[in-house]
Design a protein around this motif. Structure first.
Motif, PDB file in Angstrom:
ATOM      1  N   ILE A 274      10.624  -2.408  -5.828  1.00 51.20           N
ATOM      2  CA  ILE A 274      11.518  -2.133  -4.696  1.00 51.20           C
ATOM      3  C   ILE A 274      12.501  -1.017  -5.055  1.00 51.20           C
ATOM      4  O   ILE A 274      13.113  -1.048  -6.124  1.00 51.20           O
ATOM      5  CB  ILE A 274      12.301  -3.412  -4.305  1.00 51.20           C
ATOM      6  CG1 ILE A 274      11.346  -4.441  -3.709  1.00 51.20           C
ATOM      7  CG2 ILE A 274      13.401  -3.093  -3.306  1.00 51.20           C
ATOM      8  CD1 ILE A 274      11.992  -5.765  -3.404  1.00 51.20           C
TER       9      ILE A 274
ATOM     10  N   ALA B 112      15.570   0.143  -5.482  1.00 46.69           N
ATOM     11  CA  ALA B 112      16.819  -0.611  -5.440  1.00 46.69           C
ATOM     12  C   ALA B 112      18.034   0.138  -5.969  1.00 46.69           C
ATOM     13  O   ALA B 112      19.113  -0.437  -6.038  1.00 46.69           O
ATOM     14  CB  ALA B 112      16.657  -1.921  -6.226  1.00 46.69           C
TER      15      ALA B 112
ATOM     16  N   TYR C  58       5.801  -0.033  -0.133  1.00 45.34           N
ATOM     17  CA  TYR C  58       6.983   0.833  -0.283  1.00 45.34           C
ATOM     18  C   TYR C  58       6.603   2.227  -0.782  1.00 45.34           C
ATOM     19  O   TYR C  58       5.782   2.383  -1.697  1.00 45.34           O
ATOM     20  CB  TYR C  58       7.986   0.225  -1.261  1.00 45.34           C
ATOM     21  CG  TYR C  58       8.704  -0.993  -0.738  1.00 45.34           C
ATOM     22  CD1 TYR C  58       9.754  -0.877   0.170  1.00 45.34           C
ATOM     23  CD2 TYR C  58       8.332  -2.275  -1.148  1.00 45.34           C
ATOM     24  CE1 TYR C  58      10.417  -1.990   0.658  1.00 45.34           C
ATOM     25  CE2 TYR C  58       8.988  -3.403  -0.666  1.00 45.34           C
ATOM     26  CZ  TYR C  58      10.028  -3.246   0.238  1.00 45.34           C
ATOM     27  OH  TYR C  58      10.672  -4.361   0.714  1.00 45.34           O
TER      28      TYR C  58
ATOM     29  N   THR D 142       8.849   6.188  -1.430  1.00 47.51           N
ATOM     30  CA  THR D 142      10.118   6.918  -1.341  1.00 47.51           C
ATOM     31  C   THR D 142       9.847   8.425  -1.366  1.00 47.51           C
ATOM     32  O   THR D 142       8.928   8.884  -2.055  1.00 47.51           O
ATOM     33  CB  THR D 142      11.076   6.544  -2.492  1.00 47.51           C
ATOM     34  OG1 THR D 142      10.377   6.604  -3.744  1.00 47.51           O
ATOM     35  CG2 THR D 142      11.633   5.145  -2.305  1.00 47.51           C
TER      36      THR D 142
ATOM     37  N   LYS E 159       8.428   1.698   4.521  1.00 48.83           N
ATOM     38  CA  LYS E 159       7.790   0.390   4.310  1.00 48.83           C
ATOM     39  C   LYS E 159       6.637   0.266   5.283  1.00 48.83           C
ATOM     40  O   LYS E 159       6.826   0.351   6.491  1.00 48.83           O
ATOM     41  CB  LYS E 159       8.797  -0.747   4.545  1.00 48.83           C
ATOM     42  CG  LYS E 159       8.206  -2.153   4.359  1.00 48.83           C
ATOM     43  CD  LYS E 159       7.880  -2.421   2.892  1.00 48.83           C
ATOM     44  CE  LYS E 159       7.593  -3.895   2.646  1.00 48.83           C
ATOM     45  NZ  LYS E 159       6.332  -4.362   3.209  1.00 48.83           N
TER      46      LYS E 159
ATOM     47  N   ASN F 115      20.050   0.055   2.737  1.00 51.32           N
ATOM     48  CA  ASN F 115      19.817  -1.371   2.488  1.00 51.32           C
ATOM     49  C   ASN F 115      19.221  -1.638   1.109  1.00 51.32           C
ATOM     50  O   ASN F 115      18.996  -2.799   0.766  1.00 51.32           O
ATOM     51  CB  ASN F 115      18.876  -1.928   3.563  1.00 51.32           C
ATOM     52  CG  ASN F 115      19.491  -1.875   4.942  1.00 51.32           C
ATOM     53  OD1 ASN F 115      20.674  -2.100   5.118  1.00 51.32           O
ATOM     54  ND2 ASN F 115      18.679  -1.556   5.937  1.00 51.32           N
ATOM     55  N   PHE F 116      18.996  -0.587   0.311  1.00 49.11           N
ATOM     56  CA  PHE F 116      18.296  -0.755  -0.966  1.00 49.11           C
ATOM     57  C   PHE F 116      19.107  -0.285  -2.168  1.00 49.11           C
ATOM     58  O   PHE F 116      18.549  -0.035  -3.229  1.00 49.11           O
ATOM     59  CB  PHE F 116      16.971   0.012  -0.935  1.00 49.11           C
ATOM     60  CG  PHE F 116      15.976  -0.543   0.046  1.00 49.11           C
ATOM     61  CD1 PHE F 116      15.051  -1.490  -0.354  1.00 49.11           C
ATOM     62  CD2 PHE F 116      15.990  -0.140   1.366  1.00 49.11           C
ATOM     63  CE1 PHE F 116      14.141  -2.016   0.546  1.00 49.11           C
ATOM     64  CE2 PHE F 116      15.082  -0.652   2.268  1.00 49.11           C
ATOM     65  CZ  PHE F 116      14.158  -1.593   1.859  1.00 49.11           C
TER      66      PHE F 116
END
Length: 326
Positions: free
Chosen positions: A172, A174, A247, A249, A291, A300-301
């Motif tokens: 994730i 994060a 996921y 990015t 996502k 949110n991450f």
């Protein structure tokens, strides 16, 4: 001594006549006596064999063994009742704790407590004095064995899910891709913003972090570099990392790369440097989180790299409807 002879007085002949017993009546008396004697003997026999005073040593030994077995079965059933409580506690934690944590469906109680269908599994235990006790205990043992087998498989699944969870948590995205101390400011967040070139309000699918050219950019989660090129229009030098579990990015407008396509990266690895390539108004990092193919709000991450106070501050800035840098 001679047998007595009985007479009766006949009023018609006015004389005494001898009484002669009938042969059929005598035979009936004899038969009745024999039947009564046989019945009395049978009753005496039944009473004798059921009287403990007439038990043989073998009978007494068998009686003790039967009582001992009954006691052992009672103790066994008590232990199984304790095992029932332990298994129920494990099943409750399995359904309401472990499976909830790993986002897995609980095992229905009907499946855990289901009996055994089909043929009579206990037919060979029928027909004995204590068959009910033996069959009931055997059924409980079989049910406990089945519950333990189901729970064992469930724990194997939980172990697999735990290993996958570790990979998921590492995958994730994060952390913030640019460190706070390297930031000039957060220029724009996720949502509708003014385009810096057309001045038209349109949706901005990522976050813009302004920083000096050459500022390090960090992978926000474990994954594999899917692309490191400038072939996607408007993004300039772009890195896309595929993290798994749906996921991805995007890191856009880089001045240069430090990774190549196909390379594995860990969260926190430097993958490139801030620049202003492509459709960009000033040096910054345009960062997106996807996502299952859909862009979502990156803010949110960031729980892995910033404090609650920093999150609130960045959130306020990112939610302002200002002008984007790309």
């Amino acid at each position: 001594m001679s047998k007595k002879v009985k007479y009766y007085y006949d009023t018609e002949s006015l004389a005494y006549k001898k009484i002669s017993p009938k042969k059929g009546r005598r035979l009936g008396y004899i038969t009745l006596f024999l039947v009564s004697a046989a019945l009395f003997g049978f009753l005496c026999f039944v009473l004798l064999i059921n009287t403990p005073y007439f038990e043989t040593p073998k009978d007494r030994l068998q009686a003790r063994e039967i009582e001992n077995l009954k006691l052992r079965y009672a103790i066994l059933n008590k232990k199984m009742s304790q095992l029932d409580e332990v298994i129920e506690s494990i099943e409750e934690r399995d359904n309401n704790l472990y499976r909830v944590y790993f986002n897995s469906s609980p095992i229905p109680n009907e499946q855990r407590k289901a009996g055994f269908g089909g043929i009579n599994r206990y037919k060979e235990l029928e027909g004995y004095n204590n068959s009910e006790l033996v069959i009931t205990t055997t059924k409980r043992v079989d049910m406990l064995s089945k519950q333990l087998a189901i729970q064992s498989k469930s724990l194997d699944e939980i172990l697999r899910l735990a290993k996958d969870k570790e990979k998921l948590l590492a995958a994730i995205p994060a952390i913030q891709p640019v460190k706070n101390e390297d930031l000039t400011r957060v220029a724009s967040g996720f949502g509708y913003r003014n385009d810096p070139f057309t001045k038209i309000r349109k949706f901005h699918y990522g976050m813009d972090f302004t920083a000096k050219t050459g500022t390090p950019i960090y992978a926000s989660g474990d994954g594999v570099v899917e692309r490191a090129d400038n072939s996607l229009s408007g993004y300039g030098n772009l890195i896309v990392i595929r993290h798994g579990y749906g996921y991805e990015t995007f890191y856009a407008h880089l001045s240069k790369f430090k990774v190549r396509a196909g390379q594995k990266v860990k969260r926190g690895d430097i993958i490139g440097y801030v620049g202003s390539t492509g459709r960009s108004e000033a040096p910054h990092l345009h960062y997106e989180v996807h996502k299952d193919g859909e862009p979502i709000n990156p803010i949110n991450f960031y729980y892995g790299s910033i404090s609650a106070q920093e999150y609130i501050a960045i959130s306020k800035i990112a939610n302002q409807e200002n002008q984007a840098l790309d």
